[in-house]
Design a protein around this motif. Structure first.
Motif, short mmCIF file in Angstrom:
data_model
loop_
_atom_site.label_atom_id
_atom_site.label_comp_id
_atom_site.label_asym_id
_atom_site.label_seq_id
_atom_site.Cartn_x
_atom_site.Cartn_y
_atom_site.Cartn_z
N ALA A 1 2.15 1.59 -3.31
CA ALA A 1 1.18 2.07 -4.48
C ALA A 1 0.94 3.41 -4.14
N GLU B 1 1.05 -1.23 0.07
CA GLU B 1 -0.09 0.00 0.07
C GLU B 1 0.90 1.32 0.04
N GLU C 1 1.26 -4.32 -9.19
CA GLU C 1 0.88 -5.57 -9.27
C GLU C 1 2.01 -6.56 -10.13
N HIS D 1 2.00 3.62 -10.07
CA HIS D 1 1.06 3.20 -10.69
C HIS D 1 0.52 1.79 -10.01
N LYS D 2 -0.64 1.52 -10.27
CA LYS D 2 -1.21 0.26 -9.61
C LYS D 2 -0.70 -0.84 -10.33
#
Length: 122
Positions: A99, A96, A108, A103-104
């Motif tokens: 993040a 988190e 990932e 960028h998301k």
């Protein structure tokens, strides 16, 4: 008058163990409890009885050890679950934090890459 028969119970003689007066003690210490005869073989048991008691004690100790091991395993399982939960929480917080900056989709990709590295290294 008719003849009456009176039944008489046989009178038992007082036993030797029932309240035999001891008299005065030789040493003059009447307040002490009287000593019993020394019997060195009184506490001895047969070999079979000793073997049986030892076997019973060994079985009891084995059962106690098994129960303790089960209890310890349960405790270790709970401790391990808590550690895994904390590690997952820390990892989630770390991602988190990352993040917030990245960028998301990039986060990932990092997660997948780290998991692959963990699998390879383990």
């Amino acid at each position: 008058m008719s003849a009456t028969v009176t039944e008489t119970a046989p009178v038992s003689a007082p036993t030797a163990t029932a309240a035999k007066p001891l008299g005065m003690r030789v040493n003059g210490k009447q307040w002490h409890a009287p000593k019993k005869a020394f019997r060195p073989t009184k506490g001895l048991t047969s070999y079979e009885a000793r073997v049986k008691t030892r076997a019973d004690q060994a079985a009891m100790k084995a059962k106690e050890k098994e129960m303790k091991e089960e209890k310890e395993a349960e405790r270790q399982k709970r401790v391990q679950a808590i550690k895994e939960k904390r590690a997952a929480k820390e990892e989630k917080e770390r991602y988190e934090k990352i993040a917030e900056k990245m960028h998301k989709k990039r986060v990932e990709r990092l997660k997948r890459k780290e998991k692959r590295n963990k699998l390879i290294n383990s």
